[in-house]
Motif scaffolding. Structure first.
Motif, PDB file in Angstrom:
ATOM      1  N   ILE A  75       0.795  -1.229   0.000  1.00 39.02           N
ATOM      2  CA  ILE A  75       0.000   0.000   0.000  1.00 39.02           C
ATOM      3  C   ILE A  75       0.826   1.276   0.000  1.00 39.02           C
ATOM      4  CG2 ILE A  75      -2.044  -1.061   1.030  1.00 39.02           C
ATOM      5  CD1 ILE A  75      -1.192   0.089   3.720  1.00 39.02           C
ATOM      6  N   VAL A  76       2.102   1.164   0.377  1.00 40.20           N
ATOM      7  CA  VAL A  76       2.954   2.357   0.323  1.00 40.20           C
ATOM      8  C   VAL A  76       4.057   2.211  -0.724  1.00 40.20           C
ATOM      9  CG1 VAL A  76       2.461   3.175   2.646  1.00 40.20           C
ATOM     10  CG2 VAL A  76       4.310   1.544   2.312  1.00 40.20           C
ATOM     11  N   GLY A  77       3.914   1.233  -1.645  1.00 43.05           N
ATOM     12  CA  GLY A  77       4.824   1.121  -2.776  1.00 43.05           C
ATOM     13  C   GLY A  77       6.076   0.304  -2.553  1.00 43.05           C
ATOM     14  N   PHE A 165       0.143   1.010  21.024  1.00 42.37           N
ATOM     15  CA  PHE A 165      -0.061   0.314  19.748  1.00 42.37           C
ATOM     16  C   PHE A 165      -0.876   1.169  18.777  1.00 42.37           C
ATOM     17  CE2 PHE A 165       1.443  -3.420  21.874  1.00 42.37           C
ATOM     18  CZ  PHE A 165       1.858  -4.275  20.859  1.00 42.37           C
ATOM     19  N   LEU A 166      -1.809   1.928  19.319  1.00 44.29           N
ATOM     20  CA  LEU A 166      -2.722   2.690  18.460  1.00 44.29           C
ATOM     21  C   LEU A 166      -2.072   3.920  17.839  1.00 44.29           C
ATOM     22  CD1 LEU A 166      -5.993   2.426  20.586  1.00 44.29           C
ATOM     23  CD2 LEU A 166      -5.054   0.836  18.891  1.00 44.29           C
ATOM     24  N   LEU A 167      -0.822   4.202  18.208  1.00 40.58           N
ATOM     25  CA  LEU A 167      -0.101   5.325  17.601  1.00 40.58           C
ATOM     26  C   LEU A 167       0.387   4.992  16.192  1.00 40.58           C
ATOM     27  CD1 LEU A 167       2.115   6.364  20.670  1.00 40.58           C
ATOM     28  CD2 LEU A 167      -0.037   7.415  19.908  1.00 40.58           C
ATOM     29  N   TYR A 168       0.406   3.717  15.847  1.00 41.93           N
ATOM     30  CA  TYR A 168       1.009   3.273  14.587  1.00 41.93           C
ATOM     31  C   TYR A 168      -0.075   2.860  13.589  1.00 41.93           C
ATOM     32  CZ  TYR A 168       5.080   3.244  17.600  1.00 41.93           C
ATOM     33  OH  TYR A 168       6.071   3.609  18.477  1.00 41.93           O
ATOM     34  N   GLY A 173       1.250   9.209   5.971  1.00 40.43           N
ATOM     35  CA  GLY A 173       0.918  10.380   6.777  1.00 40.43           C
ATOM     36  C   GLY A 173      -0.531  10.498   7.192  1.00 40.43           C
ATOM     37  N   ARG A 174      -1.365   9.540   6.781  1.00 38.19           N
ATOM     38  CA  ARG A 174      -2.788   9.607   7.121  1.00 38.19           C
ATOM     39  C   ARG A 174      -3.226   8.329   7.819  1.00 38.19           C
ATOM     40  NH1 ARG A 174      -5.385  11.253   1.416  1.00 38.19           N
ATOM     41  NH2 ARG A 174      -4.193   9.407   0.869  1.00 38.19           N
ATOM     42  N   VAL A 175      -4.242   8.449   8.665  1.00 42.71           N
ATOM     43  CA  VAL A 175      -4.799   7.265   9.316  1.00 42.71           C
ATOM     44  C   VAL A 175      -5.314   6.323   8.237  1.00 42.71           C
ATOM     45  CG1 VAL A 175      -6.623   6.383  10.815  1.00 42.71           C
ATOM     46  CG2 VAL A 175      -5.399   8.471  11.445  1.00 42.71           C
ATOM     47  N   ASN A 176      -4.900   5.065   8.332  1.00 43.43           N
ATOM     48  CA  ASN A 176      -5.294   4.039   7.384  1.00 43.43           C
ATOM     49  C   ASN A 176      -6.241   3.076   8.090  1.00 43.43           C
ATOM     50  OD1 ASN A 176      -4.743   1.090   6.369  1.00 43.43           O
ATOM     51  ND2 ASN A 176      -4.240   2.431   4.643  1.00 43.43           N
ATOM     52  N   ARG A 177      -7.433   2.904   7.546  1.00 44.93           N
ATOM     53  CA  ARG A 177      -8.443   2.082   8.214  1.00 44.93           C
ATOM     54  C   ARG A 177      -7.952   0.653   8.443  1.00 44.93           C
ATOM     55  NH1 ARG A 177     -14.329   1.830   5.672  1.00 44.93           N
ATOM     56  NH2 ARG A 177     -13.334   0.295   4.348  1.00 44.93           N
ATOM     57  N   GLY A 178      -7.270   0.086   7.455  1.00 39.62           N
ATOM     58  CA  GLY A 178      -6.754  -1.270   7.605  1.00 39.62           C
ATOM     59  C   GLY A 178      -5.736  -1.370   8.718  1.00 39.62           C
ATOM     60  N   LEU A 179      -4.785  -0.421   8.731  1.00 41.44           N
ATOM     61  CA  LEU A 179      -3.768  -0.437   9.780  1.00 41.44           C
ATOM     62  C   LEU A 179      -4.381  -0.175  11.146  1.00 41.44           C
ATOM     63  CD1 LEU A 179      -0.772   1.429   8.102  1.00 41.44           C
ATOM     64  CD2 LEU A 179      -0.996  -1.017   8.569  1.00 41.44           C
TER      65      LEU A 179
END
Length: 200
Positions: A75-77, A165-168, A173-179
């Motif tokens: 997702i980030v290449g 854990f929720l910091l990652y 640079g944006r909140v990713n729903r999957g992550l």
């Protein structure tokens, strides 16, 4: 979906002196079984359960999703193959299922070992190790060891480590729903039989 043994490391026969095992690295007790749920679908397309036994044997069981036997960009290449493995991978590369299993075992050991060194209180705590390895598999062992989760663990602040854990949960640079979902699952695993506050 049958469980199968992972092949031994190349040129390291079973039981050979000096051969690292996942169970040995994380400190499982004799006869104990540790269950890792690794490689969530958000990262590789496949969810795998890897069981490390005290004997050093590792078994994997396919749970869901597609296994990537051909290299792809995540997702980030980042060029990735098998179960989220980015080590020594190039576009166009292919792998067999056995090669993917061997890569997974090597990656789990490579990610668990530095975590045990930098956050020693994890040793012998299967659920906390499993959650931490899952996080490190995503952010890298160095990122884990420099980060809030490891600092909190070393201070005996298990509640703070859980919250960290929720910091990652960001990609690009944006909140990713999957992550974000993955971090919550790791947090829930970390909180299972969590040591008391102040325990080291």
């Amino acid at each position: 979906m049958a469980e199968r043994n992972l092949p031994a490391f190349p040129a390291a026969p079973r039981g050979a002196p000096g051969k690292k095992t996942l169970a040995g690295v994380i400190g499982t007790l004799a006869g104990a079984v540790l269950l890792f749920t690794v490689v969530p679908r958000e990262e590789s397309g496949r969810t795998v359960k890897a069981t490390a036994e005290a004997s050093g044997d590792v078994h994997t069981r396919h749970v869901a999703g597609k296994q990537y036997l051909r290299a792809y960009k995540d997702i980030v290449g980042v060029v990735t193959i098998c179960d989220g493995d980015t080590h020594d991978v190039r576009m166009g590369q292919t792998a067999t299922e056995a090669e993917c299993d061997a890569r997974l075992e090597r990656q789990l050991i490579a990610h668990a070992e530095p975590l045990i060194r930098c956050a020693r209180p994890l040793y012998g705590k299967p659920n906390q190790v499993a959650a931490s390895v899952s996080l490190a598999y995503n952010i890298g062992p160095a990122g884990f060891c420099r980060g809030s989760v490891a600092r909190k663990i070393n201070a005996g602040d298990w509640s703070g480590a859980s919250a960290a854990f929720l910091l990652y949960n960001r990609a690009g640079g944006r909140v990713n729903r999957g992550l974000d979902g993955r971090r919550h699952r790791e947090q829930a695993l970390f909180d299972t039989d969590r040591p008391p506050q102040g325990a080291r």
